[in-house]
Design a protein around this motif. Sequence first.
Motif, PDB file in Angstrom:
ATOM      1  N   GLY A  23      31.281  -2.826   0.579  1.00  0.00           N
ATOM      2  CA  GLY A  23      32.592  -2.052   1.039  1.00  0.00           C
ATOM      3  C   GLY A  23      32.218  -0.489   1.370  1.00  0.00           C
ATOM      4  N   HIS A  24      31.345  -0.004   0.784  1.00  0.00           N
ATOM      5  CA  HIS A  24      31.103   1.508   1.115  1.00  0.00           C
ATOM      6  C   HIS A  24      29.738   1.684   1.923  1.00  0.00           C
ATOM      7  N   ASN A  25      28.779   1.098   1.351  1.00  0.00           N
ATOM      8  CA  ASN A  25      27.216   1.235   1.746  1.00  0.00           C
ATOM      9  C   ASN A  25      27.104   0.160   3.018  1.00  0.00           C
ATOM     10  N   LEU A  26      26.529   0.042   3.978  1.00  0.00           N
ATOM     11  CA  LEU A  26      26.104  -0.877   4.888  1.00  0.00           C
ATOM     12  C   LEU A  26      24.842  -1.331   4.682  1.00  0.00           C
ATOM     13  N   CYS A  27      24.535  -2.695   5.025  1.00  0.00           N
ATOM     14  CA  CYS A  27      23.342  -3.423   5.045  1.00  0.00           C
ATOM     15  C   CYS A  27      23.305  -4.078   6.551  1.00  0.00           C
ATOM     16  N   LEU A  28      22.422  -4.270   6.967  1.00  0.00           N
ATOM     17  CA  LEU A  28      22.071  -4.772   8.290  1.00  0.00           C
ATOM     18  C   LEU A  28      22.368  -6.355   8.422  1.00  0.00           C
ATOM     19  N   ASP A  29      22.250  -7.037   7.113  1.00  0.00           N
ATOM     20  CA  ASP A  29      22.539  -8.177   7.093  1.00  0.00           C
ATOM     21  C   ASP A  29      24.151  -8.565   7.379  1.00  0.00           C
ATOM     22  N   GLU A  30      24.844  -7.614   6.722  1.00  0.00           N
ATOM     23  CA  GLU A  30      26.358  -7.865   7.112  1.00  0.00           C
ATOM     24  C   GLU A  30      26.871  -7.918   8.550  1.00  0.00           C
ATOM     25  N   LEU A  31      26.206  -6.982   9.144  1.00  0.00           N
ATOM     26  CA  LEU A  31      26.240  -6.923  10.653  1.00  0.00           C
ATOM     27  C   LEU A  31      25.765  -8.134  11.409  1.00  0.00           C
ATOM     28  N   LEU A  32      24.779  -8.694  10.957  1.00  0.00           N
ATOM     29  CA  LEU A  32      24.020  -9.757  11.659  1.00  0.00           C
ATOM     30  C   LEU A  32      25.047 -11.096  11.465  1.00  0.00           C
ATOM     31  N   ALA A  33      25.634 -10.994  10.396  1.00  0.00           N
ATOM     32  CA  ALA A  33      26.384 -12.215  10.238  1.00  0.00           C
ATOM     33  C   ALA A  33      27.524 -12.324  11.341  1.00  0.00           C
ATOM     34  N   TYR A  34      27.764 -11.288  12.124  1.00  0.00           N
ATOM     35  CA  TYR A  34      28.785 -11.425  13.234  1.00  0.00           C
ATOM     36  C   TYR A  34      28.044 -12.005  14.425  1.00  0.00           C
ATOM     37  N   ARG A  35      26.965 -12.299  14.433  1.00  0.00           N
ATOM     38  CA  ARG A  35      26.343 -12.986  15.588  1.00  0.00           C
ATOM     39  C   ARG A  35      26.598 -14.354  15.897  1.00  0.00           C
ATOM     40  N   GLN A  36      26.925 -15.008  14.667  1.00  0.00           N
ATOM     41  CA  GLN A  36      27.642 -16.408  14.770  1.00  0.00           C
ATOM     42  C   GLN A  36      28.876 -16.240  15.293  1.00  0.00           C
ATOM     43  N   ARG A  38      29.703 -14.797  18.294  1.00  0.00           N
ATOM     44  CA  ARG A  38      29.498 -14.423  19.763  1.00  0.00           C
ATOM     45  C   ARG A  38      30.091 -14.929  20.658  1.00  0.00           C
ATOM     46  N   THR A  39      30.437 -16.297  20.337  1.00  0.00           N
ATOM     47  CA  THR A  39      31.058 -16.974  21.507  1.00  0.00           C
ATOM     48  C   THR A  39      32.455 -17.056  21.287  1.00  0.00           C
ATOM     49  N   VAL A  40      33.170 -16.309  20.091  1.00  0.00           N
ATOM     50  CA  VAL A  40      34.437 -16.209  20.074  1.00  0.00           C
ATOM     51  C   VAL A  40      34.981 -15.198  20.780  1.00  0.00           C
ATOM     52  N   ALA A 131      31.712  -0.334  11.659  1.00  0.00           N
ATOM     53  CA  ALA A 131      30.663  -0.861  12.095  1.00  0.00           C
ATOM     54  C   ALA A 131      30.802  -2.521  12.171  1.00  0.00           C
ATOM     55  N   HIS A 132      31.505  -3.046  11.344  1.00  0.00           N
ATOM     56  CA  HIS A 132      31.900  -4.483  11.696  1.00  0.00           C
ATOM     57  C   HIS A 132      32.479  -4.601  13.016  1.00  0.00           C
ATOM     58  N   VAL A 133      33.431  -3.647  13.531  1.00  0.00           N
ATOM     59  CA  VAL A 133      33.962  -3.764  14.900  1.00  0.00           C
ATOM     60  C   VAL A 133      32.910  -3.834  15.833  1.00  0.00           C
ATOM     61  N   CYS A 134      31.737  -2.807  15.630  1.00  0.00           N
ATOM     62  CA  CYS A 134      30.854  -2.805  16.622  1.00  0.00           C
ATOM     63  C   CYS A 134      30.082  -3.863  16.809  1.00  0.00           C
ATOM     64  N   ALA A 135      29.856  -4.273  15.592  1.00  0.00           N
ATOM     65  CA  ALA A 135      28.909  -5.806  15.572  1.00  0.00           C
ATOM     66  C   ALA A 135      29.724  -6.676  16.233  1.00  0.00           C
ATOM     67  N   ALA A 136      30.847  -7.012  15.886  1.00  0.00           N
ATOM     68  CA  ALA A 136      31.550  -8.093  16.451  1.00  0.00           C
ATOM     69  C   ALA A 136      31.573  -7.987  18.094  1.00  0.00           C
ATOM     70  N   LEU A 137      31.771  -6.721  18.647  1.00  0.00           N
ATOM     71  CA  LEU A 137      31.954  -6.613  19.850  1.00  0.00           C
ATOM     72  C   LEU A 137      30.593  -6.644  20.748  1.00  0.00           C
ATOM     73  N   ALA A 138      29.560  -6.125  20.073  1.00  0.00           N
ATOM     74  CA  ALA A 138      28.272  -6.053  20.492  1.00  0.00           C
ATOM     75  C   ALA A 138      27.721  -7.456  20.565  1.00  0.00           C
ATOM     76  N   TRP A 139      27.570  -8.173  19.626  1.00  0.00           N
ATOM     77  CA  TRP A 139      27.248  -9.631  19.693  1.00  0.00           C
ATOM     78  C   TRP A 139      27.753 -10.226  20.998  1.00  0.00           C
ATOM     79  N   GLN A 140      29.095 -10.195  20.929  1.00  0.00           N
ATOM     80  CA  GLN A 140      29.711 -11.031  22.122  1.00  0.00           C
ATOM     81  C   GLN A 140      29.210 -10.396  23.415  1.00  0.00           C
ATOM     82  N   ALA A 141      29.163  -9.111  23.734  1.00  0.00           N
ATOM     83  CA  ALA A 141      28.821  -8.708  24.983  1.00  0.00           C
ATOM     84  C   ALA A 141      27.287  -9.004  25.113  1.00  0.00           C
TER      85      ALA A 141
END
Length: 319
Positions: A23-36, A38-40, A131-141
């Motif tokens: 919730g306060h630090n970021l790890c790349l894994d939690e942003l990679l989760a949004y790749r699933q 990408r079709t939403v 960062a989560h918003v970025c990940a969701a939008l970036a994977w979809q794009a």
Amino acid sequence: MSIQRIQPQQTSTEWLNALQSSGHNLCLDELLAYRQLRTVQLGRQNRLPARGRGGSSLSKLKGRGMEFDEVRHYQSGDDIRAIDWRVTARTGKTHTKLFREEKERPLFFFVDLGPSMQFGSQLLFKSVQAAHVCAALAWQAAYRGDRIGGLVFNQRRHVEAKPLGRDKGVLRFLHHVTELNNEVGPMPVAGTFASNLKRLRQVVKTGAQVYLLSDFHQLNESMISDLRALSQHNAVQAILLSDPLEHELPQVQATRVQAVDEDFTREFWLGDKRTNAIYKQQSSTWLDKRVQLLAQARISTTSIDASQPLSLQWQELQR
């Protein structure tokens, strides 16, 4: 790290557990989760994924492409394969079809990870939600075939990532976001937001989709010209991150508390109805002002709450 699948309508606890996020630090894994996801359909477009180097955005150039645009009178030099025989037969004059060419659209993120974004009273820091918003939008794009880049900054430095296609562009960009979010630095430098906004104008090429992610606490009238110049030649969307404590004080038993900020100290009553009402009104006024400043620059605003899972706010990103 094993990441569970994100599901729509998860509770806050389930969502955090699925991402394994602090919730306060970021790890790349939690942003990679949004790749699933990408079709939403999180964004405005509803297209099939692009193939190869082709993109899903329509250029203003007219010629032979995949998207039909209009019919006009045949002119010397036009490709006879594009003749619209139905219109020609109906009107008695030769008409040809015009198509709007498809091209890749660079997607560019402007991500504020400054001191005011390093705050959250409930679920996430605003910076982490950004960062989560970025990940969701970036994977979809990237799935659509767009290129991903951005300018990310905190209180001490900024990083620029030129737009790259496919997963490579997303991974590089999210790495920068993770690195700068977790970086511990000195006290903030005045004018950081304004200086990076000016830099943004220089690095974004005409025709890009630009997302501005911030709480916009540093926004003022002097920045409108830079924002307007950016929106004149690009599609710009502001995503305003906020926390419930910025809108309203908690409903608690009346208690006298002390707030300290370096050499400044102030005492007030927490839980006092009059204090709560004043705070709520001032917060609403300040939010309205930021939205109005962005509107003056012809930029629409989407609000995202850092206290709610992003999976519950997909509809906000669709506006």
